[in-house]
Design an enzyme around this catalytic site. Structure first.
Site, PDB file in Angstrom:
ATOM      1  N   SER A 150       3.280  -2.264  10.344  1.00 17.10           N
ATOM      2  CA  SER A 150       4.737  -2.197  10.538  1.00 17.10           C
ATOM      3  C   SER A 150       5.454  -3.484  10.116  1.00 17.10           C
ATOM      4  O   SER A 150       6.445  -3.882  10.743  1.00 17.10           O
ATOM      5  CB  SER A 150       5.071  -1.840  11.991  1.00 17.10           C
ATOM      6  OG  SER A 150       4.625  -0.530  12.274  1.00 17.10           O
ATOM      7  N   LYS A 156       0.086   4.289  -0.232  1.00 17.58           N
ATOM      8  CA  LYS A 156      -0.572   5.475   0.358  1.00 17.58           C
ATOM      9  C   LYS A 156      -0.391   6.690  -0.554  1.00 17.58           C
ATOM     10  O   LYS A 156      -0.306   6.540  -1.772  1.00 17.58           O
ATOM     11  CB  LYS A 156      -0.045   5.745   1.768  1.00 17.58           C
ATOM     12  CG  LYS A 156      -0.037   4.486   2.636  1.00 17.58           C
ATOM     13  CD  LYS A 156       0.110   4.769   4.090  1.00 17.58           C
ATOM     14  CE  LYS A 156       0.261   3.459   4.845  1.00 17.58           C
ATOM     15  NZ  LYS A 156       0.073   3.576   6.249  1.00 17.58           N
ATOM     16  N   ASN A 200       0.864  -1.189   0.000  1.00 16.94           N
ATOM     17  CA  ASN A 200       0.000   0.000   0.000  1.00 16.94           C
ATOM     18  C   ASN A 200       0.896   1.234   0.000  1.00 16.94           C
ATOM     19  O   ASN A 200       1.504   1.556   1.015  1.00 16.94           O
ATOM     20  CB  ASN A 200      -0.895  -0.032   1.253  1.00 16.94           C
ATOM     21  CG  ASN A 200      -1.709   1.236   1.403  1.00 16.94           C
ATOM     22  OD1 ASN A 200      -1.873   2.011   0.463  1.00 16.94           O
ATOM     23  ND2 ASN A 200      -2.238   1.454   2.609  1.00 16.94           N
ATOM     24  N   GLU A 249      -6.834   4.667   7.996  1.00 15.13           N
ATOM     25  CA  GLU A 249      -6.664   6.098   7.655  1.00 15.13           C
ATOM     26  C   GLU A 249      -7.934   6.645   7.029  1.00 15.13           C
ATOM     27  O   GLU A 249      -8.288   7.814   7.231  1.00 15.13           O
ATOM     28  CB  GLU A 249      -5.439   6.264   6.734  1.00 15.13           C
ATOM     29  CG  GLU A 249      -4.141   6.068   7.517  1.00 15.13           C
ATOM     30  CD  GLU A 249      -2.987   5.502   6.723  1.00 15.13           C
ATOM     31  OE1 GLU A 249      -3.012   5.552   5.475  1.00 15.13           O
ATOM     32  OE2 GLU A 249      -2.044   4.990   7.358  1.00 15.13           O
ATOM     33  N   GLU A 307      -5.530  -5.263  10.739  1.00 12.06           N
ATOM     34  CA  GLU A 307      -4.544  -4.197  10.894  1.00 12.06           C
ATOM     35  C   GLU A 307      -4.820  -3.443  12.192  1.00 12.06           C
ATOM     36  O   GLU A 307      -5.639  -2.510  12.208  1.00 12.06           O
ATOM     37  CB  GLU A 307      -4.646  -3.218   9.729  1.00 12.06           C
ATOM     38  CG  GLU A 307      -4.280  -3.800   8.400  1.00 12.06           C
ATOM     39  CD  GLU A 307      -3.598  -2.765   7.519  1.00 12.06           C
ATOM     40  OE1 GLU A 307      -2.480  -3.022   7.088  1.00 12.06           O
ATOM     41  OE2 GLU A 307      -4.179  -1.689   7.301  1.00 12.06           O
ATOM     42  N   HIS A 357      -9.575   1.062   5.205  1.00 12.59           N
ATOM     43  CA  HIS A 357      -8.266   1.270   5.845  1.00 12.59           C
ATOM     44  C   HIS A 357      -8.456   2.239   7.018  1.00 12.59           C
ATOM     45  O   HIS A 357      -9.267   3.156   6.953  1.00 12.59           O
ATOM     46  CB  HIS A 357      -7.279   1.841   4.824  1.00 12.59           C
ATOM     47  CG  HIS A 357      -5.870   1.822   5.315  1.00 12.59           C
ATOM     48  ND1 HIS A 357      -5.387   2.759   6.196  1.00 12.59           N
ATOM     49  CD2 HIS A 357      -4.840   0.968   5.073  1.00 12.59           C
ATOM     50  CE1 HIS A 357      -4.118   2.478   6.467  1.00 12.59           C
ATOM     51  NE2 HIS A 357      -3.767   1.400   5.798  1.00 12.59           N
ATOM     52  N   GLY A 381       2.233   2.052  10.776  1.00 12.08           N
ATOM     53  CA  GLY A 381       3.159   3.171  10.612  1.00 12.08           C
ATOM     54  C   GLY A 381       3.881   3.576  11.885  1.00 12.08           C
ATOM     55  O   GLY A 381       4.482   4.649  11.948  1.00 12.08           O
TER      56      GLY A 381
END
Ligand code: PEP
Length: 262
Positions: A212, A11, A9, A96, A166, A94, A172
């Site tokens: 991560s 991003k 991904n 985010e 996730e 996701h 991250g």
């Protein structure tokens, strides 16, 4: 040998020429492995040029997002319908998108439905925040996210889709989950699918770990029964680290086959 799915991904990183360079390097450094499927999720802008550049025997494409209406007055959005011939997968839900862009459970449900309506496989992301983990709410959060997102689907659809566990606290941050934590969550997700959609859906749905992920940690997760691969963010932006994850997955598979040769 169980097929492993590895999704990068990207991003909101890499313009068209940077993306093209990364694809070039990846194509040099990743071989075709029958039991590993590698998927790249670039920005919307670069999906089209990458679809021309990519060696389809090595990589498939995913979009990072799409809107659930097929067309209309939705300024700035791209529909699943428009992605049909470009993307094999779309990442939906996701963290985010949930937390920065305020996507709620019904919107994610509608996006999963739009994905199937348009013949694109959703990669549905689920996972708890640090606060929810600390409060012991992980299973409840997963339950609520799955119940809504999968509510309009048939068992036949669920068995073909991908669910990525996730944990938000791991994305991250460098704070990768322990394999035992992923094992508990993945087992809960598969159990939920079994209860609602039956044995076949639970056996066939692919469940990834994301958060991560770097090469050093992947064998620990591959050893967890029921983990079918990885959703990789930061480490997918560098060809050495992403190719390292793919090639190390192949080494793990060879170990399972009792073969240490190349
Ligand atoms: C992600 O983008 O889904 C992700 C897991 O990112 P990272 O690997 O950087 O934690």
């Amino acid at each position: 040998m169980r097929k492993i799915l590895i999704v990068g991904n990207w991003k909101m990183h890499l313009n068209a020429s940077q993306a093209s360079l990364l694809v070039h390097r990846l194509q040099e450094n990743v071989k075709i492995y029958r039991d590993i499927e590698v998927v790249l999720a670039p920005t919307m802008l670069t999906l089209q040029p990458m679809s021309v550049q990519l060696d389809r025997r090595k990589f498939r494409l995913a979009a990072q997002n799409a809107y659930f209406k097929d067309e209309g007055a939705y300024t700035g959005e791209v529909s699943f319908t428009m992605l049909r011939d470009l993307a094999h997968y779309v990442i939906v839900g996701h963290s985010e998108r949930r937390h920065i862009f305020g996507e709620d459970l019904p919107m994610i449900r509608d996006k999963v439905a739009a994905s199937f309506r348009n013949g694109i496989m959703p990669i549905l992301c689920v996972g708890e925040t640090k606060q929810e983990k600390d409060d012991g709410e992980t299973k409840q959060v997963l339950h609520d996210q799955l119940m809504t997102a999968l509510s309009n689907l048939t068992g036949d659809e669920v068995e073909r889709m991908v669910i990525a566990y996730e944990p938000v606290w791991a994305i991250g941050t460098g704070d990768v989950a322990k394999p035992a934590q992923a094992a508990a969550a993945v087992s809960y997700i598969r159990g939920y699918v079994k209860d609602v959609f039956g044995e076949k859906a639970a056996a066939d749905v692919r469940i990834l770990y994301g958060g991560s992920v770097v090469e050093d940690v992947i064998h620990g997760f591959l050893n967890v029964p029921g983990v079918d691969g990885f959703l990789v963010g930061g480490a997918s932006l560098n060809y050495q680290s992403f190719a390292g994850i793919v090639n190390s997955t192949r080494r793990w598979q060879r170990e399972q086959e009792g073969d240490n040769g190349e």
